[in-house]
Design an enzyme around this catalytic site. Structure first.
Site, PDB file in Angstrom:
ATOM      1  N   HIS A  16      11.287 -11.994 -30.748  1.00 52.72           N
ATOM      2  CA  HIS A  16      10.359 -11.037 -30.214  1.00 52.72           C
ATOM      3  C   HIS A  16      10.874  -9.911 -29.679  1.00 52.72           C
ATOM      4  O   HIS A  16      11.942 -10.060 -29.011  1.00 52.72           O
ATOM      5  CB  HIS A  16       9.559 -12.029 -29.228  1.00 52.72           C
ATOM      6  CG  HIS A  16       8.515 -11.325 -28.310  1.00 52.72           C
ATOM      7  ND1 HIS A  16       8.582 -10.422 -27.544  1.00 52.72           N
ATOM      8  CD2 HIS A  16       6.978 -11.276 -28.825  1.00 52.72           C
ATOM      9  CE1 HIS A  16       7.419  -9.992 -27.172  1.00 52.72           C
ATOM     10  NE2 HIS A  16       6.518 -10.577 -27.890  1.00 52.72           N
ATOM     11  N   ASP A  18      10.770  -8.262 -26.937  1.00 50.26           N
ATOM     12  CA  ASP A  18      11.061  -8.052 -25.579  1.00 50.26           C
ATOM     13  C   ASP A  18      12.133  -9.151 -25.518  1.00 50.26           C
ATOM     14  O   ASP A  18      13.063  -8.906 -24.550  1.00 50.26           O
ATOM     15  CB  ASP A  18       9.695  -8.704 -24.685  1.00 50.26           C
ATOM     16  CG  ASP A  18       8.990  -7.654 -24.652  1.00 50.26           C
ATOM     17  OD1 ASP A  18       8.912  -6.446 -24.764  1.00 50.26           O
ATOM     18  OD2 ASP A  18       7.542  -8.053 -24.098  1.00 50.26           O
ATOM     19  N   LYS A  19      12.313  -9.973 -26.289  1.00 52.31           N
ATOM     20  CA  LYS A  19      13.618 -11.181 -26.059  1.00 52.31           C
ATOM     21  C   LYS A  19      14.779 -10.494 -26.701  1.00 52.31           C
ATOM     22  O   LYS A  19      15.788 -10.650 -26.538  1.00 52.31           O
ATOM     23  CB  LYS A  19      13.125 -12.415 -26.789  1.00 52.31           C
ATOM     24  CG  LYS A  19      12.410 -13.296 -25.864  1.00 52.31           C
ATOM     25  CD  LYS A  19      13.240 -13.745 -24.729  1.00 52.31           C
ATOM     26  CE  LYS A  19      12.622 -13.878 -23.184  1.00 52.31           C
ATOM     27  NZ  LYS A  19      13.501 -14.020 -22.076  1.00 52.31           N
ATOM     28  N   GLU A  44      19.047  -2.227 -18.689  1.00 50.52           N
ATOM     29  CA  GLU A  44      17.766  -2.223 -19.275  1.00 50.52           C
ATOM     30  C   GLU A  44      17.955  -1.919 -20.766  1.00 50.52           C
ATOM     31  O   GLU A  44      18.644  -0.862 -20.923  1.00 50.52           O
ATOM     32  CB  GLU A  44      16.745  -1.422 -18.484  1.00 50.52           C
ATOM     33  CG  GLU A  44      16.722  -1.461 -17.166  1.00 50.52           C
ATOM     34  CD  GLU A  44      16.215  -2.755 -16.485  1.00 50.52           C
ATOM     35  OE1 GLU A  44      15.857  -3.397 -17.575  1.00 50.52           O
ATOM     36  OE2 GLU A  44      16.654  -3.203 -15.370  1.00 50.52           O
ATOM     37  N   GLU A  57      22.897   1.072 -14.593  1.00 45.76           N
ATOM     38  CA  GLU A  57      23.753   1.410 -13.674  1.00 45.76           C
ATOM     39  C   GLU A  57      24.966   0.451 -13.734  1.00 45.76           C
ATOM     40  O   GLU A  57      24.693  -0.765 -13.481  1.00 45.76           O
ATOM     41  CB  GLU A  57      23.410   1.339 -12.007  1.00 45.76           C
ATOM     42  CG  GLU A  57      22.317   2.571 -11.966  1.00 45.76           C
ATOM     43  CD  GLU A  57      20.971   2.042 -12.303  1.00 45.76           C
ATOM     44  OE1 GLU A  57      20.267   2.965 -13.007  1.00 45.76           O
ATOM     45  OE2 GLU A  57      20.596   0.931 -11.936  1.00 45.76           O
ATOM     46  N   LYS A 176       5.993 -16.391 -31.720  1.00 45.19           N
ATOM     47  CA  LYS A 176       5.405 -16.690 -30.502  1.00 45.19           C
ATOM     48  C   LYS A 176       4.763 -18.289 -30.456  1.00 45.19           C
ATOM     49  O   LYS A 176       4.204 -18.645 -31.662  1.00 45.19           O
ATOM     50  CB  LYS A 176       4.183 -15.704 -29.811  1.00 45.19           C
ATOM     51  CG  LYS A 176       4.839 -14.379 -29.723  1.00 45.19           C
ATOM     52  CD  LYS A 176       3.709 -13.508 -29.264  1.00 45.19           C
ATOM     53  CE  LYS A 176       3.132 -13.824 -27.792  1.00 45.19           C
ATOM     54  NZ  LYS A 176       2.239 -12.631 -27.311  1.00 45.19           N
ATOM     55  N   PHE A 244       1.442 -11.714 -40.955  1.00 42.91           N
ATOM     56  CA  PHE A 244       2.434 -11.246 -39.970  1.00 42.91           C
ATOM     57  C   PHE A 244       3.913 -11.031 -40.563  1.00 42.91           C
ATOM     58  O   PHE A 244       4.699 -11.651 -40.378  1.00 42.91           O
ATOM     59  CB  PHE A 244       2.587 -12.560 -39.015  1.00 42.91           C
ATOM     60  CG  PHE A 244       3.404 -12.012 -37.672  1.00 42.91           C
ATOM     61  CD1 PHE A 244       3.981 -10.773 -37.420  1.00 42.91           C
ATOM     62  CD2 PHE A 244       3.501 -13.331 -36.702  1.00 42.91           C
ATOM     63  CE1 PHE A 244       4.629 -10.443 -36.236  1.00 42.91           C
ATOM     64  CE2 PHE A 244       4.228 -12.824 -35.573  1.00 42.91           C
ATOM     65  CZ  PHE A 244       4.668 -11.547 -35.431  1.00 42.91           C
ATOM     66  N   ASP A 252       6.351  -3.797 -32.431  1.00 43.43           N
ATOM     67  CA  ASP A 252       5.829  -3.637 -31.001  1.00 43.43           C
ATOM     68  C   ASP A 252       7.043  -3.436 -30.286  1.00 43.43           C
ATOM     69  O   ASP A 252       8.192  -3.934 -30.496  1.00 43.43           O
ATOM     70  CB  ASP A 252       5.297  -4.799 -30.619  1.00 43.43           C
ATOM     71  CG  ASP A 252       4.566  -4.367 -29.154  1.00 43.43           C
ATOM     72  OD1 ASP A 252       4.618  -3.378 -28.815  1.00 43.43           O
ATOM     73  OD2 ASP A 252       4.152  -5.345 -28.466  1.00 43.43           O
ATOM     74  N   ALA A 253       7.223  -2.427 -29.360  1.00 44.94           N
ATOM     75  CA  ALA A 253       8.356  -1.905 -28.664  1.00 44.94           C
ATOM     76  C   ALA A 253       8.837  -3.192 -27.778  1.00 44.94           C
ATOM     77  O   ALA A 253       7.661  -3.712 -27.317  1.00 44.94           O
ATOM     78  CB  ALA A 253       8.158  -0.569 -27.718  1.00 44.94           C
ATOM     79  N   ARG A 258      10.053  -8.002 -19.704  1.00 45.62           N
ATOM     80  CA  ARG A 258       8.515  -8.440 -19.594  1.00 45.62           C
ATOM     81  C   ARG A 258       8.187  -9.713 -19.965  1.00 45.62           C
ATOM     82  O   ARG A 258       6.983  -9.890 -20.031  1.00 45.62           O
ATOM     83  CB  ARG A 258       8.304  -7.569 -20.739  1.00 45.62           C
ATOM     84  CG  ARG A 258       8.115  -5.868 -20.327  1.00 45.62           C
ATOM     85  CD  ARG A 258       7.088  -4.980 -21.120  1.00 45.62           C
ATOM     86  NE  ARG A 258       7.186  -4.952 -22.326  1.00 45.62           N
ATOM     87  CZ  ARG A 258       6.629  -4.257 -23.593  1.00 45.62           C
ATOM     88  NH1 ARG A 258       5.986  -3.491 -23.011  1.00 45.62           N
ATOM     89  NH2 ARG A 258       7.001  -4.399 -24.753  1.00 45.62           N
ATOM     90  N   LYS A 259       9.170 -10.686 -19.886  1.00 39.98           N
ATOM     91  CA  LYS A 259       8.707 -12.033 -20.333  1.00 39.98           C
ATOM     92  C   LYS A 259       9.192 -12.989 -19.183  1.00 39.98           C
ATOM     93  O   LYS A 259       9.696 -14.066 -19.476  1.00 39.98           O
ATOM     94  CB  LYS A 259       9.317 -12.626 -21.591  1.00 39.98           C
ATOM     95  CG  LYS A 259       8.509 -11.849 -22.732  1.00 39.98           C
ATOM     96  CD  LYS A 259       7.025 -12.419 -23.008  1.00 39.98           C
ATOM     97  CE  LYS A 259       6.362 -11.547 -24.145  1.00 39.98           C
ATOM     98  NZ  LYS A 259       5.898 -10.253 -23.640  1.00 39.98           N
ATOM     99  N   LYS A 279      21.103  -8.324 -15.167  1.00 41.05           N
ATOM    100  CA  LYS A 279      21.753  -8.027 -14.081  1.00 41.05           C
ATOM    101  C   LYS A 279      22.806  -9.034 -13.688  1.00 41.05           C
ATOM    102  O   LYS A 279      22.830 -10.319 -14.129  1.00 41.05           O
ATOM    103  CB  LYS A 279      20.517  -8.575 -12.834  1.00 41.05           C
ATOM    104  CG  LYS A 279      19.214  -7.592 -13.155  1.00 41.05           C
ATOM    105  CD  LYS A 279      18.053  -8.136 -12.135  1.00 41.05           C
ATOM    106  CE  LYS A 279      16.996  -7.153 -12.292  1.00 41.05           C
ATOM    107  NZ  LYS A 279      15.791  -7.766 -11.404  1.00 41.05           N
ATOM    108  N   LYS A 283      22.941  -9.651  -7.804  1.00 37.09           N
ATOM    109  CA  LYS A 283      21.536  -9.535  -7.929  1.00 37.09           C
ATOM    110  C   LYS A 283      20.885 -10.700  -7.670  1.00 37.09           C
ATOM    111  O   LYS A 283      20.759 -11.622  -8.461  1.00 37.09           O
ATOM    112  CB  LYS A 283      20.844  -8.805  -9.142  1.00 37.09           C
ATOM    113  CG  LYS A 283      21.349  -7.198  -9.135  1.00 37.09           C
ATOM    114  CD  LYS A 283      22.686  -6.869  -9.554  1.00 37.09           C
ATOM    115  CE  LYS A 283      22.538  -5.431  -9.875  1.00 37.09           C
ATOM    116  NZ  LYS A 283      24.138  -5.101  -9.894  1.00 37.09           N
ATOM    117  N   ASP A 285      17.708 -11.580  -7.442  1.00 40.61           N
ATOM    118  CA  ASP A 285      16.577 -12.037  -8.594  1.00 40.61           C
ATOM    119  C   ASP A 285      16.998 -12.916  -9.445  1.00 40.61           C
ATOM    120  O   ASP A 285      16.368 -13.598  -9.734  1.00 40.61           O
ATOM    121  CB  ASP A 285      16.343 -10.499  -9.203  1.00 40.61           C
ATOM    122  CG  ASP A 285      15.509  -9.637  -8.565  1.00 40.61           C
ATOM    123  OD1 ASP A 285      14.902  -9.998  -7.588  1.00 40.61           O
ATOM    124  OD2 ASP A 285      15.498  -8.409  -8.931  1.00 40.61           O
TER     125      ASP A 285
END
Length: 405
Positions: A16, A18-19, A44, A57, A176, A244, A252-253, A258-259, A279, A283, A285
């Site tokens: 995918h 995003d992955k 990123e 960074e 998906k 598909f 798709d970008a 995003r997941k 990260k 961090k 997060d």
């Protein structure tokens, strides 16, 4: 908790878009941590048709110091990116590991952030950012994960393994899944709907080849889900839009982070404000989300609750957490307040506390272990060697003793 309800979670495959971005970002984290365990990374990734762009960074001894790249560092970064795309399996006209355009916009970490995070003569290492993080565990599966998400992940992981091995050569990387289960008294009793959309080779959207793909997907579902959950009333939606063929970053970008619900608990528990991938473990997060999963999983594994949610909060540059909150959703064998006290005591003894340094040193997070986390969930995985240490269940006796005191 309602006695009878439907609940749904989704997952996405390693292909995918995003992955793909998440895996590239975490491969960069691993690259820098392999050079310098104290590296600072916030990477990123953007993926789109025949293009990968990095931004973020960094600070890393021997790689990027005093505003300068070490000899060969830029080539190694690009090689790492292309290797990730190759390993996933993208050799398509719209996205090919060998011919894609690569742009590196990584630069040095802000000195103002560094001064708050780094340890000094009069202060311990501080949190890399403010924020809230959550950990969760439940007894719906042996992995102590929400069943809807656990099965969604495993369907796609099995399909990817079959694609890589050549068992299912008609599959392409992007896919998906979505699983809807009926619950009674907090436990899954039936699968009411299964959704799988998978990128495929030309021709597998009609006739006998389409039937082959559909039968293959149903066989994977039957192998992954407990047989008692699948009935004649289970509804399947396999490639419901039809063709598909165009997929991945060409379709798709993709962007890092995003997941986040796929990465955590499939919507069955709250999520903090930040993503994980790209990260380094200073961090919170990332590292605090891992330690709260570790603690929540041990609470459930020890039989102290059937469901457990833990929240923790930090301020940037401050080492001690601002708050710790435990909710066992009425399933605890001791009070939630007692568990909060026990968790704090056990974490202090076994991890060196819930400071950023205590977490990353106690769990051994300053190692190149992150690319594996970036597809099929950060939680519910099998801890092996140095990988997924937050999935270990080695605190049960200590928690039981602390709650009994």
């Amino acid at each position: 908790m309602r006695a009878d309800y439907l609940f749904t979670s989704e997952s996405v495959s390693e292909g995918h878009p995003d992955k793909v971005s998440d895996q590239i970002s975490d491969a960069i984290v691993d690259l820098f941590l392999s050079k310098d365990p104290e590296a600072r990374v916030a990477c990123e990734t953007l993926t789109t048709t025949q293009k990968v762009v990095l931004a973020g960074e960094i600070r890393c001894k021997g790689v990027y110091e005093n505003g300068q790249w070490a000899d060969g560092a830029l080539d190694e970064i690009e090689r790492t990116v292309r290797d990730v795309v190759k390993d996933i399996g993208y050799e398509q006209d719209g996205f090919h590991w060998q011919t894609l355009d690569f742009q590196n916009n990584l630069h040095g970490q802000s000195a103002h952030i560094a001064q708050g995070v780094d340890a000094g003569e009069n202060k311990d290492e501080g949190a890399g950012d403010q924020g809230i993080m959550f950990g969760f565990a439940c007894d719906e599966t042996p992995d102590l994960m929400p069943a809807t998400l656990d099965y969604s992940h495993k369907i796609l992981a099995r399909m990817a393994a079959d694609r890589h091995s050549g068992k299912a050569p008609f599959l392409q990387p992007d896919a998906k899944s979505q699983v809807t289960l009926r619950f009674r008294d907090g436990q899954p009793v039936a699968a009411t709907a299964i959704v799988v959309s998978t990128q495929h080779a030309e021709g597998y959207d009609e006739g006998a080849q389409e039937a082959e793909l559909h039968n293959y997907v149903k066989a994977v579902v039957a192998d992954v889900l407990p047989h008692e959950l699948l009935t004649n009333e289970t509804v399947y939606h396999i490639n419901p839009t039809g063709s598909f063929v165009i997929g991945g970053p060409d379709g798709d970008a993709g962007l890092t982070g995003r997941k986040i619900i796929v990465d955590t608990y499939g919507g069955a528990a709250p999520h903090g404000g930040g993503a994980f991938s790209g990260k380094d473990p200073t961090k919170v997060d990332r590292s605090a989300a891992y330690v709260t999963r570790y603690l929540a999983k041990n609470v459930v594994a020890a039989g102290l609750a059937r469901r457990c949610t833990i929240q923790i909060a930090y301020a940037i540059g401050v080492s001690q957490p601002l708050s710790l909150y435990v909710d066992t959703h009425g399933t605890g064998t001791v009070s939630d307040e007692k568990l909060e006290q026990a968790i704090t005591a056990v974490a202090a003894k076994r991890l060196g506390g819930l400071t950023p340094r205590g977490i990353r040193e106690g769990l051994g997070l300053n190692k190149p272990i992150y690319r594996k986390t970036a597809a099929y969930g950060h939680f519910g995985r099998t801890p092996t060697g140095e990988d997924f240490p937050w999935e270990k269940t080695d605190l049960g006796d200590a928690l039981k003793a602390a709650t009994a005191a």
